[in-house]
Design a protein around this motif. Structure first.
Motif, PDB file in Angstrom:
ATOM      1  N   MET A   1       0.949  -0.932  -0.052  1.00  0.00           N
ATOM      2  CA  MET A   1       0.057   0.236   0.015  1.00  0.00           C
ATOM      3  C   MET A   1       1.142   1.271   0.079  1.00  0.00           C
ATOM      4  N   GLU A   2       0.532   2.310  -0.598  1.00  0.00           N
ATOM      5  CA  GLU A   2       1.266   3.504  -0.815  1.00  0.00           C
ATOM      6  C   GLU A   2       1.075   4.299   0.478  1.00  0.00           C
ATOM      7  N   SER A   3       2.301   4.930   0.337  1.00  0.00           N
ATOM      8  CA  SER A   3       2.484   6.342   1.553  1.00  0.00           C
ATOM      9  C   SER A   3       1.544   7.204   1.526  1.00  0.00           C
ATOM     10  N   ALA A   4       0.949   7.393   2.362  1.00  0.00           N
ATOM     11  CA  ALA A   4      -0.408   8.717   2.547  1.00  0.00           C
ATOM     12  C   ALA A   4       0.211   9.854   1.846  1.00  0.00           C
ATOM     13  N   ILE A   5       2.310  10.273   2.245  1.00  0.00           N
ATOM     14  CA  ILE A   5       2.633  11.143   1.428  1.00  0.00           C
ATOM     15  C   ILE A   5       3.751  10.595  -0.023  1.00  0.00           C
ATOM     16  N   SER A   6       3.596  11.548  -1.078  1.00  0.00           N
ATOM     17  CA  SER A   6       4.124  10.477  -2.046  1.00  0.00           C
ATOM     18  C   SER A   6       5.579  11.191  -1.718  1.00  0.00           C
ATOM     19  N   PRO A   7       6.702  11.083  -2.448  1.00  0.00           N
ATOM     20  CA  PRO A   7       7.863  12.280  -2.629  1.00  0.00           C
ATOM     21  C   PRO A   7       7.781  12.671  -3.758  1.00  0.00           C
ATOM     22  N   SER A   8       7.019  12.984  -4.143  1.00  0.00           N
ATOM     23  CA  SER A   8       6.577  13.300  -5.654  1.00  0.00           C
ATOM     24  C   SER A   8       7.529  14.858  -6.132  1.00  0.00           C
ATOM     25  N   ARG A   9       7.291  15.828  -4.815  1.00  0.00           N
ATOM     26  CA  ARG A   9       7.552  16.536  -4.732  1.00  0.00           C
ATOM     27  C   ARG A   9       9.106  17.326  -3.839  1.00  0.00           C
ATOM     28  N   PRO A  10       9.801  18.306  -3.924  1.00  0.00           N
ATOM     29  CA  PRO A  10      11.045  18.170  -2.853  1.00  0.00           C
ATOM     30  C   PRO A  10      10.430  18.684  -1.273  1.00  0.00           C
ATOM     31  N   GLY A  11      10.353  17.563  -0.515  1.00  0.00           N
ATOM     32  CA  GLY A  11       9.486  18.381   1.406  1.00  0.00           C
ATOM     33  C   GLY A  11       8.195  18.464   1.480  1.00  0.00           C
ATOM     34  N   ASP A  12       7.894  17.390   1.167  1.00  0.00           N
ATOM     35  CA  ASP A  12       6.538  16.662   1.118  1.00  0.00           C
ATOM     36  C   ASP A  12       6.658  15.998   2.218  1.00  0.00           C
ATOM     37  N   GLU A  13       7.643  15.042   1.782  1.00  0.00           N
ATOM     38  CA  GLU A  13       8.269  14.115   3.094  1.00  0.00           C
ATOM     39  C   GLU A  13       9.354  15.114   4.627  1.00  0.00           C
ATOM     40  N   PRO A  14       8.362  14.545   5.733  1.00  0.00           N
ATOM     41  CA  PRO A  14       8.589  15.192   7.022  1.00  0.00           C
ATOM     42  C   PRO A  14      10.599  14.917   7.347  1.00  0.00           C
ATOM     43  N   VAL A  15      10.655  16.012   7.647  1.00  0.00           N
ATOM     44  CA  VAL A  15      12.618  15.878   7.637  1.00  0.00           C
ATOM     45  C   VAL A  15      12.801  14.568   8.446  1.00  0.00           C
ATOM     46  N   ALA A  16      13.858  13.671   8.987  1.00  0.00           N
ATOM     47  CA  ALA A  16      14.528  13.017   9.779  1.00  0.00           C
ATOM     48  C   ALA A  16      13.452  12.656  10.832  1.00  0.00           C
ATOM     49  N   ASP A  17      14.572  13.727  11.701  1.00  0.00           N
ATOM     50  CA  ASP A  17      13.873  14.374  13.064  1.00  0.00           C
ATOM     51  C   ASP A  17      12.090  13.828  13.544  1.00  0.00           C
ATOM     52  N   THR A  18      11.686  15.039  12.539  1.00  0.00           N
ATOM     53  CA  THR A  18      10.234  14.703  12.802  1.00  0.00           C
ATOM     54  C   THR A  18       9.289  14.164  11.924  1.00  0.00           C
ATOM     55  N   ALA A  19       9.574  13.317  10.820  1.00  0.00           N
ATOM     56  CA  ALA A  19       9.285  11.494  10.875  1.00  0.00           C
ATOM     57  C   ALA A  19       9.479  10.861  11.723  1.00  0.00           C
ATOM     58  N   ALA A  20      11.509  10.508  12.565  1.00  0.00           N
ATOM     59  CA  ALA A  20      11.260  10.029  12.994  1.00  0.00           C
ATOM     60  C   ALA A  20       9.945   9.786  14.875  1.00  0.00           C
ATOM     61  N   PHE A  21       9.662  11.693  15.382  1.00  0.00           N
ATOM     62  CA  PHE A  21       8.532  12.038  16.500  1.00  0.00           C
ATOM     63  C   PHE A  21       7.529  11.402  15.508  1.00  0.00           C
ATOM     64  N   TYR A  22       6.655  11.877  14.742  1.00  0.00           N
ATOM     65  CA  TYR A  22       5.834  11.437  13.948  1.00  0.00           C
ATOM     66  C   TYR A  22       5.435  10.203  14.079  1.00  0.00           C
ATOM     67  N   ARG A  23       6.693   8.498  13.839  1.00  0.00           N
ATOM     68  CA  ARG A  23       6.097   7.555  14.016  1.00  0.00           C
ATOM     69  C   ARG A  23       6.139   6.778  14.850  1.00  0.00           C
ATOM     70  N   HIS A  24       6.934   7.993  16.035  1.00  0.00           N
ATOM     71  CA  HIS A  24       7.565   7.599  17.479  1.00  0.00           C
ATOM     72  C   HIS A  24       6.064   7.657  18.271  1.00  0.00           C
ATOM     73  N   VAL A  25       5.050   8.531  17.799  1.00  0.00           N
ATOM     74  CA  VAL A  25       3.497   8.859  18.763  1.00  0.00           C
ATOM     75  C   VAL A  25       2.631   7.696  18.215  1.00  0.00           C
ATOM     76  N   LEU A  26       2.768   7.587  16.920  1.00  0.00           N
ATOM     77  CA  LEU A  26       1.933   6.918  15.467  1.00  0.00           C
ATOM     78  C   LEU A  26       1.757   5.449  16.069  1.00  0.00           C
ATOM     79  N   GLU A  27       3.274   4.779  16.245  1.00  0.00           N
ATOM     80  CA  GLU A  27       3.274   3.234  17.249  1.00  0.00           C
ATOM     81  C   GLU A  27       3.218   3.379  17.771  1.00  0.00           C
ATOM     82  N   THR A  28       3.041   4.738  19.590  1.00  0.00           N
ATOM     83  CA  THR A  28       3.415   4.492  21.119  1.00  0.00           C
ATOM     84  C   THR A  28       1.357   4.347  20.609  1.00  0.00           C
ATOM     85  N   LEU A  29       0.912   5.003  20.122  1.00  0.00           N
ATOM     86  CA  LEU A  29      -1.079   4.568  19.628  1.00  0.00           C
ATOM     87  C   LEU A  29      -1.447   3.821  19.322  1.00  0.00           C
ATOM     88  N   ASN A  30      -0.615   2.821  18.535  1.00  0.00           N
ATOM     89  CA  ASN A  30      -1.041   1.773  17.383  1.00  0.00           C
ATOM     90  C   ASN A  30      -1.256   0.388  18.798  1.00  0.00           C
TER      91      ASN A  30
END
Length: 274
Positions: A1-30
């Motif tokens: 299944m594709e990611s909800a944010i496509s990397p088709s345009r620079p800047g669409d993916e959150p920077v590494a630290d932000t993405a890690a924070f987002y993932r950690h919160v999402l994993e914690t809630l899961n």
């Protein structure tokens, strides 16, 4: 299944630290098993393909689940704050934040069980997630008509992409008693996308237009009221302050207390000096 944010345009993916924070919160809630949904730009992209730079992550929860969500995040080192008790909490880390949303700024679009019953299973940042239903996204976005922000285009993109799959009767019920707002957006859809106007069921338009006809020929309300404050927290303050019209957000007409309104008004960004 594709990611909800496509990397088709620079800047669409959150920077590494932000993405890690987002993932950690999402994993914690899961891991907590507390029901939650992902909304905002992530859900909009998944439904419509519209790509947008986003400053934060929007997580939707039921109001009653906020204490449990806060405790689950506290156990992994995050503190939550409740800047707007009528609709939103936040969790911060390293200068970025996640919104924990349980209603809307005008307190109309309360997150209830139906949001979860009709949510879609998707993937966000490589994690299995559930995203907000398109119908509830349309409902909550329909009232955002600030001078600096208007979510009408988001609604029209959702209608164009999902009109054939929408539960139109549920969407219609969501807008009671604010059916005029739905009519405004559906009429605008037919203007913007004339070749796709059949995506809006004729029966829905007929009912809304008939309501408008009946209301037009009926007596107006006895009390001077301004419902514009349901659309903008700033642009109708003169009407309810200087002109003395009744604020449509305030109980018993609306769902906000005077304290809620005061806090929400105090947070209006002040214009920067030239």
């Amino acid at each position: 299944m594709e990611s909800a944010i496509s990397p088709s345009r620079p800047g669409d993916e959150p920077v590494a630290d932000t993405a890690a924070f987002y993932r950690h919160v999402l994993e914690t809630l899961n891991a907590s098993t507390i029901p939650f949904l992902v909304g905002g730009a992530y859900a909009l992209h998944r439904y419509t393909g519209v790509n947008r730079h986003t400053r934060d992550l929007d997580i939707f929860i039921r109001r009653r689940d906020l204490p449990a969500v806060s405790e689950a995040l506290r156990q992994v080192g995050y503190e939550t704050e409740l800047p707007f008790p009528h609709w939103l909490a936040k969790v911060h880390a390293n200068g970025v934040y996640i919104d924990l949303i349980f209603s809307s700024g005008n307190a109309v679009a309360e997150v209830d069980d139906a949001w979860f019953e009709h949510a879609s299973d998707e993937e966000v940042l490589g994690l299995p997630m559930r995203i907000c239903p398109a119908e509830e996204m349309i409902w909550s976005k329909a009232f955002i008509m600030e001078r600096e922000r208007f979510d009408g285009a988001d609604i029209l993109h959702l209608l164009r992409a999902r009109g054939a799959q929408l539960d139109w009767q549920r969407l219609f019920r969501r807008f009671e008693p604010h059916w005029r707002i739905l009519l405004v957006h559906l009429a605008l859809f037919g203007f913007v996308y004339p070749a796709q106007r059949a995506l809006v069921p004729a029966a829905i338009m007929d009912e809304l237009i008939e309501r408008l006809r009946r209301e037009t020929h009926s007596a107006p309300p006895q009390h001077d009221i301004c419902l514009g404050t349901l659309l903008s927290r700033e642009q109708y303050l003169n009407d309810v302050g200087q002109d003395g019209l009744q604020d449509g957000r305030a109980t018993p007409l609306g769902n906000m207390s005077e304290r809620d309104i005061a806090i929400w008004t105090e947070a209006i960004p002040q214009p920067k000096p030239h």
